[in-house]
Motif scaffolding. Structure first.
Motif, PDB file in Angstrom:
ATOM      1  N   ASN A  21       0.297   5.999   0.660  1.00  0.00           N
ATOM      2  CA  ASN A  21       0.196   5.057  -0.402  1.00  0.00           C
ATOM      3  C   ASN A  21      -0.271   3.670   0.468  1.00  0.00           C
ATOM      4  N   GLY A  22      -0.931   2.811  -0.506  1.00  0.00           N
ATOM      5  CA  GLY A  22      -1.550   1.648   0.100  1.00  0.00           C
ATOM      6  C   GLY A  22      -2.317   0.689  -0.823  1.00  0.00           C
ATOM      7  N   THR A  23      -3.317  -0.065  -0.299  1.00  0.00           N
ATOM      8  CA  THR A  23      -4.124  -0.934  -0.950  1.00  0.00           C
ATOM      9  C   THR A  23      -5.399  -0.453  -1.449  1.00  0.00           C
ATOM     10  N   GLY A  24      -5.793   0.799  -1.077  1.00  0.00           N
ATOM     11  CA  GLY A  24      -7.169   0.824  -1.200  1.00  0.00           C
ATOM     12  C   GLY A  24      -8.007   0.792   0.050  1.00  0.00           C
ATOM     13  N   VAL A  25      -7.359   0.496   1.422  1.00  0.00           N
ATOM     14  CA  VAL A  25      -8.265   0.559   2.409  1.00  0.00           C
ATOM     15  C   VAL A  25      -8.476   1.733   3.127  1.00  0.00           C
ATOM     16  N   ASP A  54     -12.362   5.759  -8.884  1.00  0.00           N
ATOM     17  CA  ASP A  54     -11.724   4.274  -8.041  1.00  0.00           C
ATOM     18  C   ASP A  54     -10.291   3.939  -8.369  1.00  0.00           C
ATOM     19  N   GLU A  55      -9.645   4.726  -9.551  1.00  0.00           N
ATOM     20  CA  GLU A  55      -8.346   4.454  -9.858  1.00  0.00           C
ATOM     21  C   GLU A  55      -7.230   5.229  -9.104  1.00  0.00           C
ATOM     22  N   ALA A  58      -7.626   3.232  -5.352  1.00  0.00           N
ATOM     23  CA  ALA A  58      -6.989   1.839  -5.441  1.00  0.00           C
ATOM     24  C   ALA A  58      -5.566   1.686  -4.897  1.00  0.00           C
ATOM     25  N   THR A  59      -5.050   2.906  -5.029  1.00  0.00           N
ATOM     26  CA  THR A  59      -3.623   2.977  -4.558  1.00  0.00           C
ATOM     27  C   THR A  59      -3.435   3.871  -3.418  1.00  0.00           C
ATOM     28  N   ASN A  61      -4.460   4.297   0.832  1.00  0.00           N
ATOM     29  CA  ASN A  61      -5.053   4.156   2.139  1.00  0.00           C
ATOM     30  C   ASN A  61      -5.447   5.388   2.885  1.00  0.00           C
TER      31      ASN A  61
END
Length: 72
Positions: A21-25, A54-55, A58-59, A61
């Protein structure tokens, strides 16, 4: 989402990836994917990310550690 770890090997190269889980990095050997040089290598990597969607990315890492197999 669970943390997912996987690895792959080809000849002398080994790649280990961790998805959590994360921010898309997305990082390869600690470097964000948008700063990877040469440009052709970055374009090949980004092409696979576009196919994944992308969806979902985006959530999450993604951290990838690559060793062996020449330059990147």
């Amino acid at each position: 989402m669970k943390i997912i770890q996987t690895s792959g090997k080809r000849k002398c190269a080994i790649a280990r990836a961790t998805l959590k889980n994360g921010t898309g990095v997305i990082r390869i050997n600690g470097v964000p994917v948008n700063k990877i040089q040469p440009e052709l290598a970055r374009m090949k990597i980004e092409e696979l990310l576009i196919v994944a969607g992308d969806e979902k990315l985006a959530t999450a890492n993604i951290d990838i550690e690559v060793s062996g197999g020449g330059q990147l």
